[in-house]
Design an enzyme around this catalytic site. Structure first.
Site, PDB file in Angstrom:
ATOM      1  N   CYS A 274       0.792  -1.243   0.000  1.00  0.00           N
ATOM      2  CA  CYS A 274       0.000   0.000   0.000  1.00  0.00           C
ATOM      3  C   CYS A 274       0.819   1.285   0.000  1.00  0.00           C
ATOM      4  O   CYS A 274       0.688   2.089  -0.920  1.00  0.00           O
ATOM      5  CB  CYS A 274      -0.945   0.005   1.194  1.00  0.00           C
ATOM      6  SG  CYS A 274      -2.258  -1.192   1.012  1.00  0.00           S
TER       7      CYS A 274
HETATM    8  P1  NAD Z   1      -4.849  -8.670  -3.601  1.00  0.00           P
HETATM    9  O1  NAD Z   1      -3.990  -8.644  -4.794  1.00  0.00           O
HETATM   10  O2  NAD Z   1      -4.431  -9.444  -2.390  1.00  0.00           O
HETATM   11  O3  NAD Z   1      -6.304  -9.181  -4.019  1.00  0.00           O
HETATM   12  C1  NAD Z   1      -6.977  -8.769  -5.154  1.00  0.00           C
HETATM   13  C2  NAD Z   1      -7.798  -9.944  -5.672  1.00  0.00           C
HETATM   14  O4  NAD Z   1      -8.605  -9.511  -6.748  1.00  0.00           O
HETATM   15  C3  NAD Z   1      -6.952 -11.090  -6.205  1.00  0.00           C
HETATM   16  O5  NAD Z   1      -7.289 -12.282  -5.529  1.00  0.00           O
HETATM   17  C4  NAD Z   1      -7.306 -11.168  -7.691  1.00  0.00           C
HETATM   18  O6  NAD Z   1      -7.301 -12.479  -8.215  1.00  0.00           O
HETATM   19  C5  NAD Z   1      -8.707 -10.591  -7.671  1.00  0.00           C
HETATM   20  N1  NAD Z   1      -9.174 -10.083  -8.965  1.00  0.00           N
HETATM   21  C6  NAD Z   1      -8.497  -9.382  -9.919  1.00  0.00           C
HETATM   22  N2  NAD Z   1      -9.304  -9.090 -10.947  1.00  0.00           N
HETATM   23  C7  NAD Z   1     -10.523  -9.619 -10.639  1.00  0.00           C
HETATM   24  C8  NAD Z   1     -11.777  -9.631 -11.308  1.00  0.00           C
HETATM   25  N3  NAD Z   1     -11.948  -9.033 -12.494  1.00  0.00           N
HETATM   26  N4  NAD Z   1     -12.803 -10.259 -10.712  1.00  0.00           N
HETATM   27  C9  NAD Z   1     -12.656 -10.872  -9.516  1.00  0.00           C
HETATM   28  N5  NAD Z   1     -11.504 -10.884  -8.841  1.00  0.00           N
HETATM   29  C10 NAD Z   1     -10.446 -10.261  -9.390  1.00  0.00           C
HETATM   30  O7  NAD Z   1      -5.096  -7.144  -3.194  1.00  0.00           O
HETATM   31  P2  NAD Z   1      -5.424  -6.554  -1.742  1.00  0.00           P
HETATM   32  O8  NAD Z   1      -4.161  -6.411  -0.977  1.00  0.00           O
HETATM   33  O9  NAD Z   1      -6.578  -7.262  -1.160  1.00  0.00           O
HETATM   34  O10 NAD Z   1      -5.872  -5.067  -2.152  1.00  0.00           O
HETATM   35  C11 NAD Z   1      -7.085  -4.819  -2.832  1.00  0.00           C
HETATM   36  C12 NAD Z   1      -7.322  -3.324  -2.857  1.00  0.00           C
HETATM   37  O11 NAD Z   1      -7.456  -2.835  -1.518  1.00  0.00           O
HETATM   38  C13 NAD Z   1      -6.193  -2.521  -3.494  1.00  0.00           C
HETATM   39  O12 NAD Z   1      -6.741  -1.424  -4.149  1.00  0.00           O
HETATM   40  C14 NAD Z   1      -5.386  -2.073  -2.291  1.00  0.00           C
HETATM   41  O13 NAD Z   1      -4.655  -0.900  -2.553  1.00  0.00           O
HETATM   42  C15 NAD Z   1      -6.464  -1.834  -1.264  1.00  0.00           C
HETATM   43  N6  NAD Z   1      -6.042  -1.988   0.119  1.00  0.00           N
HETATM   44  C16 NAD Z   1      -5.185  -2.990   0.483  1.00  0.00           C
HETATM   45  C17 NAD Z   1      -4.814  -3.120   1.815  1.00  0.00           C
HETATM   46  C18 NAD Z   1      -3.844  -4.195   2.248  1.00  0.00           C
HETATM   47  O14 NAD Z   1      -3.350  -4.111   3.370  1.00  0.00           O
HETATM   48  N7  NAD Z   1      -3.572  -5.206   1.438  1.00  0.00           N
HETATM   49  C19 NAD Z   1      -5.310  -2.239   2.786  1.00  0.00           C
HETATM   50  C20 NAD Z   1      -6.199  -1.247   2.377  1.00  0.00           C
HETATM   51  C21 NAD Z   1      -6.561  -1.127   1.047  1.00  0.00           C
END
Ligand code: NAD
Length: 446
Positions: A274
């Site tokens: 992030c």
């Molecule tokens: P991640 O990569 O762990 O998970 C994203 C998921 O989305 C993956 O499993 C992927 O296969 C899936 N995906 C991609 N395209 C897709 C589609 N078209 N349909 C269905 N599924 C699909 O990401 P994350 O860490 O969970 O982060 C997700 C969002 O949240 C990002 O924007 C990130 O910046 C934000 N965020 C993350 C955190 C963190 O600590 N990881 C905290 C706050 C906000």
């Protein structure tokens, strides 16, 4: 009302959210395009490490929580959360491909649904200001649902910390909601109010515009990044002054209630999925609006350079690192997770390999993820002691508790030459110096 909730994207954010909601009695359908992930989750196993998530997941999977790769299961959803990834393009802009694909798929499913009930899109992914509104228009076009009367749009940024993700969803400091209209706002407010009532916590719900909510997430992460780069800047200044230890300086600074001590620790810089990505996205976004955010650029630059302090200390000991054995303690971007996305360890390891060093690594959770990147280029150790054995130097990169417990005697006994680089200031310099260990640390006079 008993909502049917959809969660699109079952990564850190989506799976934790889906598990938390179902554990409090809500019905959730989770969809991800990654078949392997879906298979793991259906087997009751999270595809990544997150404290207590497996325990909660086992109680809800295939009961309150249904998980699939098939978007058609979202046909009946009243509320659809989008939690797909928003990585950075090579030119620094935000990659919104996953978001657009998800919205298109959802739109097609809702278009084909016989029910014309009111639906709500909730964007939880971190997106640059203006994105949620555009996604709302796109969903309306694809689904044929009319914005306002049939379709609502909300931006609901996520602030969870990996390693404490469930706790942070159950007990957040605030819930921020940006809404396209009053109706969207009342539905999402009702959902979160019910959720927090079921936990018995009172959480402030802040209502904003879509764009304000989007910016709150970036401003929060940029501020945390700023505090870390500030601490590292003071640390780097301390290194140039005799009788100066940054730990003592920042402790006294942080006692000022206007400042505080959190996120004010020196180290080799921040990593993770992030902070680096969000800061860069906000810089890039500002430039597209003809504003040069020089403060944020400086924060980023300090962080880009900070990991290489470890190499600088090494070069002071050994002019040439070729064929030297360097041990790395800690690979994950912080303790409590197996996540190595944008981790400091990756930058340090790449540089060491480039300089011809032999690299041995240990981490309690992140070895498998690291192996996927470096394969046979590294020696993977099953204990910290194995890393120390016959090493010419060791770099502590992640502040895991088990590294804090390593006594100077162990470094001295096992290492070929006891050179310790404490990249997270987890040890007492005086204790190490007494043992005649060459101890280098961020923010100590050199
Ligand atoms: P991640 O990569 O762990 O998970 C994203 C998921 O989305 C993956 O499993 C992927 O296969 C899936 N995906 C991609 N395209 C897709 C589609 N078209 N349909 C269905 N599924 C699909 O990401 P994350 O860490 O969970 O982060 C997700 C969002 O949240 C990002 O924007 C990130 O910046 C934000 N965020 C993350 C955190 C963190 O600590 N990881 C905290 C706050 C906000």
């Amino acid at each position: 009302m008993a909502w049917k909730i959809g969660v699109i994207g079952l990564g850190f954010v989506g799976l934790t959210l889906a598990t938390a909601l179902t554990s409090k009695g809500f019905d959730v359908v989770g969809v991800d395009i990654d078949e392997h992930k879906v298979k793991c989750i259906n087997g009751g196993k999270p595809p990544f490490y997150e404290k207590e998530l497996d325990k909660y997941l086992k109680t809800v999977i295939n009961k309150k929580l249904i998980v699939s790769t098939d978007y058609r299961l979202l046909s009946d959803a009243d509320i659809a959360f989008i939690t797909v990834g928003t990585p950075t393009n090579p030119n620094g802009t935000q990659n919104q491909t996953f978001l657009k694909e998800a919205v298109n798929e959802l739109g097609r499913v809702w278009r084909n649904s016989s029910s014309k009930k009111y639906r709500l899109l909730v964007v939880k992914s971190t997106v640059v200001p203006g994105t949620t509104r555009k996604l709302g228009y796109m969903l309306s076009m694809v689904s044929g649902l009319k914005l306002g009367s049939q379709l609502g749009v909300v931006m609901n940024p996520e602030f969870l910390r990996e390693g404490n993700a469930l706790y942070d969803i159950f007990y957040p400091s605030r819930v921020v909601i940006g809404c396209i209209d009053e109706r969207s706002c009342s539905v999402i407010k009702e959902l979160w109010t019910k959720f927090y009532e079921s936990i018995g916590t009172s959480v402030p719900i802040i209502t904003l515009s879509l764009e304000e909510a989007e910016l709150v997430k970036y401003a929060s992460n940029s501020f945390l990044a700023l505090r870390i780069s500030f601490a590292n800047t003071i640390a780097n200044i301390c290194e140039k002054i005799k009788n100066c230890d940054v730990i003592n300086v920042l402790k006294a600074v942080g006692l000022d209630p206007r400042i505080g001590t959190r996120y004010l620790r020196p180290g080799l810089g921040y990593g993770g999925s992030c902070l680096p990505k969000d800061l860069k996205a906000l810089i890039r976004f500002s430039r597209t609006r003809s504003y040069n955010p020089i403060l944020l650029e400086a924060v980023d630059k300090v962080n880009e350079e900070q990991p290489y302090k470890a190499i600088e200390y090494l070069m002071r000991e050994y002019k040439d690192l070729k064929d030297r054995t360097i041990g790395i303690l800690g690979l994950s971007f912080k303790p409590g997770t197996d996540d190595i996305r944008d981790a400091v360890s990756l930058k340090v390891i790449r540089k060491l390999l480039e300089l011809g060093a032999k690299v041995k690594v240990h981490d309690p959770l992140a070895i498998d993820n690291t192996r996927k990147i470096f394969g046979k280029k590294l020696v993977y150790c099953s204990s910290p002691e194995e890393v120390l054995r016959d090493a010419d130097a060791v770099i502590i990169i992640t502040e895991w508790d088990e590294y804090k417990e390593l006594k100077p005697k162990v470094f001295k006994e096992l290492m070929r030459s006891p050179v310790v680089i404490d990249g997270r200031r987890i040890h007492d310099p005086a204790v190490f110096n007494k043992e005649k260990i060459k101890y280098h640390a961020i923010g100590l006079h050199i």
